[in-house]
Structures are given as C-alpha cells and as structure tokens.
Design a protein around this motif. Structure first.
Motif, PDB file in Angstrom:
ATOM      1  N   LYS A  63     -99.492 -96.846  -3.911  1.00 38.24           N
ATOM      2  CA  LYS A  63     -99.315 -96.956  -5.359  1.00 38.24           C
ATOM      3  C   LYS A  63     -97.845 -97.179  -5.720  1.00 38.24           C
ATOM      4  CE  LYS A  63    -103.268 -93.884  -5.946  1.00 38.24           C
ATOM      5  NZ  LYS A  63    -103.462 -93.696  -4.492  1.00 38.24           N
ATOM      6  N   ILE A  64     -96.954 -96.531  -4.992  1.00 39.04           N
ATOM      7  CA  ILE A  64     -95.524 -96.714  -5.217  1.00 39.04           C
ATOM      8  C   ILE A  64     -95.120 -98.160  -4.922  1.00 39.04           C
ATOM      9  CG2 ILE A  64     -93.212 -96.099  -4.386  1.00 39.04           C
ATOM     10  CD1 ILE A  64     -94.278 -93.262  -3.914  1.00 39.04           C
ATOM     11  N   SER A  65     -95.657 -98.710  -3.830  1.00 40.48           N
ATOM     12  CA  SER A  65     -95.336-100.095  -3.450  1.00 40.48           C
ATOM     13  C   SER A  65     -95.756-101.063  -4.545  1.00 40.48           C
ATOM     14  CB  SER A  65     -96.036-100.465  -2.140  1.00 40.48           C
ATOM     15  OG  SER A  65     -95.601 -99.620  -1.097  1.00 40.48           O
ATOM     16  N   TYR A  66     -96.965-100.857  -5.068  1.00 40.55           N
ATOM     17  CA  TYR A  66     -97.440-101.715  -6.168  1.00 40.55           C
ATOM     18  C   TYR A  66     -96.494-101.616  -7.361  1.00 40.55           C
ATOM     19  CZ  TYR A  66     -99.786-102.756 -10.536  1.00 40.55           C
ATOM     20  OH  TYR A  66    -100.050-103.218 -11.794  1.00 40.55           O
ATOM     21  N   ALA A  67     -96.180-100.385  -7.772  1.00 45.24           N
ATOM     22  CA  ALA A  67     -95.353-100.173  -8.964  1.00 45.24           C
ATOM     23  C   ALA A  67     -93.951-100.758  -8.792  1.00 45.24           C
ATOM     24  CB  ALA A  67     -95.268 -98.678  -9.273  1.00 45.24           C
ATOM     25  N   SER A  98     -92.280 -90.020 -10.999  1.00 47.93           N
ATOM     26  CA  SER A  98     -90.929 -89.640 -10.573  1.00 47.93           C
ATOM     27  C   SER A  98     -90.577 -90.282  -9.230  1.00 47.93           C
ATOM     28  CB  SER A  98     -90.793 -88.121 -10.490  1.00 47.93           C
ATOM     29  OG  SER A  98     -91.693 -87.576  -9.538  1.00 47.93           O
ATOM     30  N   SER A  99     -91.545 -90.386  -8.323  1.00 44.78           N
ATOM     31  CA  SER A  99     -91.291 -91.018  -7.025  1.00 44.78           C
ATOM     32  C   SER A  99     -91.054 -92.519  -7.187  1.00 44.78           C
ATOM     33  CB  SER A  99     -92.447 -90.758  -6.059  1.00 44.78           C
ATOM     34  OG  SER A  99     -93.673 -91.232  -6.567  1.00 44.78           O
ATOM     35  N   VAL A 100     -91.785 -93.169  -8.102  1.00 42.60           N
ATOM     36  CA  VAL A 100     -91.559 -94.596  -8.382  1.00 42.60           C
ATOM     37  C   VAL A 100     -90.161 -94.792  -8.961  1.00 42.60           C
ATOM     38  CG1 VAL A 100     -92.236 -96.569  -9.805  1.00 42.60           C
ATOM     39  CG2 VAL A 100     -93.987 -95.175  -8.701  1.00 42.60           C
ATOM     40  N   THR A 101     -89.760 -93.895  -9.851  1.00 44.28           N
ATOM     41  CA  THR A 101     -88.425 -93.966 -10.447  1.00 44.28           C
ATOM     42  C   THR A 101     -87.347 -93.890  -9.380  1.00 44.28           C
ATOM     43  OG1 THR A 101     -89.201 -92.938 -12.502  1.00 44.28           O
ATOM     44  CG2 THR A 101     -86.832 -92.888 -12.088  1.00 44.28           C
ATOM     45  N   LEU A 102     -87.504 -92.960  -8.443  1.00 44.50           N
ATOM     46  CA  LEU A 102     -86.520 -92.785  -7.376  1.00 44.50           C
ATOM     47  C   LEU A 102     -86.472 -94.000  -6.459  1.00 44.50           C
ATOM     48  CD1 LEU A 102     -84.512 -91.070  -5.768  1.00 44.50           C
ATOM     49  CD2 LEU A 102     -86.458 -90.010  -4.602  1.00 44.50           C
ATOM     50  N   ILE A 103     -87.628 -94.410  -5.954  1.00 46.92           N
ATOM     51  CA  ILE A 103     -87.672 -95.516  -4.992  1.00 46.92           C
ATOM     52  C   ILE A 103     -87.250 -96.830  -5.641  1.00 46.92           C
ATOM     53  CG2 ILE A 103     -89.139 -96.848  -3.425  1.00 46.92           C
ATOM     54  CD1 ILE A 103     -88.593 -93.965  -2.531  1.00 46.92           C
ATOM     55  N   SER A 104     -87.711 -97.088  -6.861  1.00 49.87           N
ATOM     56  CA  SER A 104     -87.337 -98.338  -7.535  1.00 49.87           C
ATOM     57  C   SER A 104     -85.838 -98.378  -7.832  1.00 49.87           C
ATOM     58  CB  SER A 104     -88.148 -98.529  -8.821  1.00 49.87           C
ATOM     59  OG  SER A 104     -87.882 -97.503  -9.760  1.00 49.87           O
ATOM     60  N   THR A 110     -94.469 -98.923 -14.598  1.00 45.49           N
ATOM     61  CA  THR A 110     -94.194-100.360 -14.449  1.00 45.49           C
ATOM     62  C   THR A 110     -93.790-101.047 -15.748  1.00 45.49           C
ATOM     63  OG1 THR A 110     -96.551-100.876 -14.750  1.00 45.49           O
ATOM     64  CG2 THR A 110     -95.763-100.616 -12.475  1.00 45.49           C
ATOM     65  N   ALA A 111     -94.283-100.573 -16.881  1.00 47.37           N
ATOM     66  CA  ALA A 111     -94.061-101.289 -18.150  1.00 47.37           C
ATOM     67  C   ALA A 111     -92.756-100.915 -18.840  1.00 47.37           C
ATOM     68  CB  ALA A 111     -95.237-101.026 -19.093  1.00 47.37           C
ATOM     69  N   PHE A 112     -92.124 -99.818 -18.417  1.00 51.50           N
ATOM     70  CA  PHE A 112     -90.934 -99.333 -19.110  1.00 51.50           C
ATOM     71  C   PHE A 112     -89.751 -99.285 -18.156  1.00 51.50           C
ATOM     72  CE2 PHE A 112     -94.772 -97.483 -20.935  1.00 51.50           C
ATOM     73  CZ  PHE A 112     -94.699 -98.002 -22.221  1.00 51.50           C
TER      74      PHE A 112
END
Length: 297
Positions: free
Chosen positions: A216-220, A276-282, A97-99
């Motif tokens: 957790k992905i939704s939050y991020a 990596s999943s947050v990176t993809l979804i975001s 989230t911070a980067f």
C-alpha cells in the motif's frame, strides 16, 4: 548534482536539524505548531496577498488544484475497488495521495529554485491547498463520522483564510496598511518558512519505523511522487498558465504526502499508521524525485 546542492540540500539540512532536535530533546511540538498556524503563517499569507498582483492566473490556480485533487481521488477510488479494499483503507489511500506538502516542504524548495516570484505563487498555492486539505482532508478522515460539518468548521477556524480576506479587502479598496504595523508582519513572515521546516523535521522524527504495509505504501508513494506531477504537467498543457506558475504547480504536485494529514488521520482513526508511514517514505524518496524533476524543468 548542482540542483541538489543549491536547492534541495539546504532545505533537507533544515529538516535534519528539526529531526535531530526532536530525537535529542523530545520537544513538545504542539505549542510550536500553534504559533506557526495562528501567528506566523497568517503573517506570511497576508504579506504575500497584500503585495501580490492578483490576476487571472490565480483563477487558473484554483481550477488546476481542483482538477488535480479529483483526479487523484478518482485514481485511489478505482484502485481500492479493484483491490476490494474497505472504505477505511480507501480513505487512508486518498488522504496519503491527494494532499501534498505544499507548505513546509514545497514553498522553501520553490523559493530556492525560482526565487521570490515563484515563492509568491507557492504561498498562494499553499493557502489554497490548506483550504482544500482542511475541507476534503477532514471529510475523508471523518467520513461516516462528522464529515462535512467538521470540514466546514475546520476551514472557518483556519487563520490563514482570514489573512487572505483582509489582504484582498485592503487591495480592493486601495487602502494602505500602516507602515509600522506592516514591519511587524514582515518580520514574522520572514521567520515562517524556516520554522515550519523545522517543525516538519520534528514531525518526521516522531514517526516510528516497522511493520509497514509495503504494498500500500508503494502504491501511495508512486501516485504522490510520480503520477501526481505527471497529471499536473498534463493539466498545465491544457491551460494558458504563466510559464513560472506552471513550473511552480508541477513541482508542488510532486511534493510528498502532507504531514498535516497525519494529524487528521490520528484524530479520526483513519489508518494513521499507514498515512504516517507514507509521509515518511515519500519524504525520503522525494529527495531524489524532486531533484530529478527540477533538473527536467
């Protein structure tokens, strides 16, 4: 719709090309990334700082970046405490989230949206974010392991850091870089952005779908794509920023999670699958959110 077609779609198309090549040919990304990090990015950074008019706005950029960084870190720390998450998971959420991806995503978007003037600010912000990411990113990825020592070493090994120093020294002493050598740097710099964009597409192609931790992905994703630009907007209101720089910083703050952070997460085993999943979804959702943000701005 016009903003999507003229600004976001050209960038998206380059990512898709990189994604398709990786799925088709299974290319080894490491050698390409090495060239981008050690040759191409330093050339772009040197050219930008050598040609830039350095003023108080760059100091404001540093202050902005630190306020935004620590705001996002505090949010994830508080959220992790409320949820009673482990230190490892807290670090994973902070990393995702911070980067932001200010380099191979943010810079081309800003180039298409705001032209060369905005792009100069974007490259400067890219360098600053790289330094922050190499220090704080490595620290949180390696927390409890090598920590600060590894973080400082990462910053010292980053070629872009020295490109900035050399460019600023030349400007400070009013020295002119040889024209023939500068043409070489200029040619390499021109190729940097499309290359790193293709690399991002290739990196996304390597992220595997399935068994996602959606809560957790939704939050991020919400923090990275919505709360981050909101905080950025509030910070710009409180600072005497140039109007164009303010827009560049807000858009940069709305970028998806940085792909570089995935590498750190893997290296230090700091929830790499989640990051990596947050990176993809975001990245996928940002196609919509960035289009809307650019329309608002």
């Amino acid at each position: 719709m016009s903003i999507f077609i003229s600004v976001v779609f050209p960038v998206l198309l380059v990512f898709i090309i990189g994604y398709g090549i990786q799925k088709w040919k299974k290319v080894d990304i490491k050698p390409i990334s090495t060239v981008a990090i050690y040759v191409m990015t330093p050339a772009l950074v040197f050219r930008t700082f050598y040609e830039a008019h350095i003023d108080i706005q760059y100091i404001y950029m540093v202050v902005f970046s630190l306020i935004l960084l620590f705001s996002l870190i505090i949010i994830s720390k508080v959220y992790s405490r409320i949820k009673n998450y482990s230190t490892s998971l807290e670090s994973g959420l902070i990393l995702s989230t911070a980067f932001m991806n200010a380099g191979n995503y943010g810079a081309p978007i800003i180039l298409f949206a705001y032209g060369e003037a905005g792009f100069a600010f974007a490259v400067s912000f890219l360098v600053l974010q790289s330094i922050i990411m190499n220090f704080f990113g490595v620290y949180y990825a390696a927390r409890g392991m090598a920590g600060i020592k590894v973080a400082i070493k990462a910053v010292c090994l980053m070629p872009a850091t020295y490109a900035v120093i050399v460019a600023l020294l030349l400007k400070s002493f009013d020295l002119t870089f040889p024209t023939n050598l500068y043409r070489t740097i200029d040619m390499i710099a021109e190729a940097t952005i499309p290359t790193v964009m293709i690399i991002l597409g290739m990196q996304l192609a390597q992220i595997k779908w399935g068994n996602f931790e959606w809560d957790k992905i939704s939050y991020a994703v919400v923090v990275r794509l919505l709360i981050s630009p909101l905080i950025a907007w509030l910070i710009t209101l409180a600072m005497p920023l140039d109007a164009l720089l303010a827009k560049v910083l807000i858009v940069s703050a709305a970028m998806p999670s940085a792909a570089t952070i995935v590498i750190y997460a893997i290296q230090f085993d700091s929830r790499p699958k989640l990051i990596s999943s947050v990176t993809l979804i975001s990245t996928l959702i940002s196609i919509l959110t960035i289009t809307i943000l650019l329309s608002i701005l």
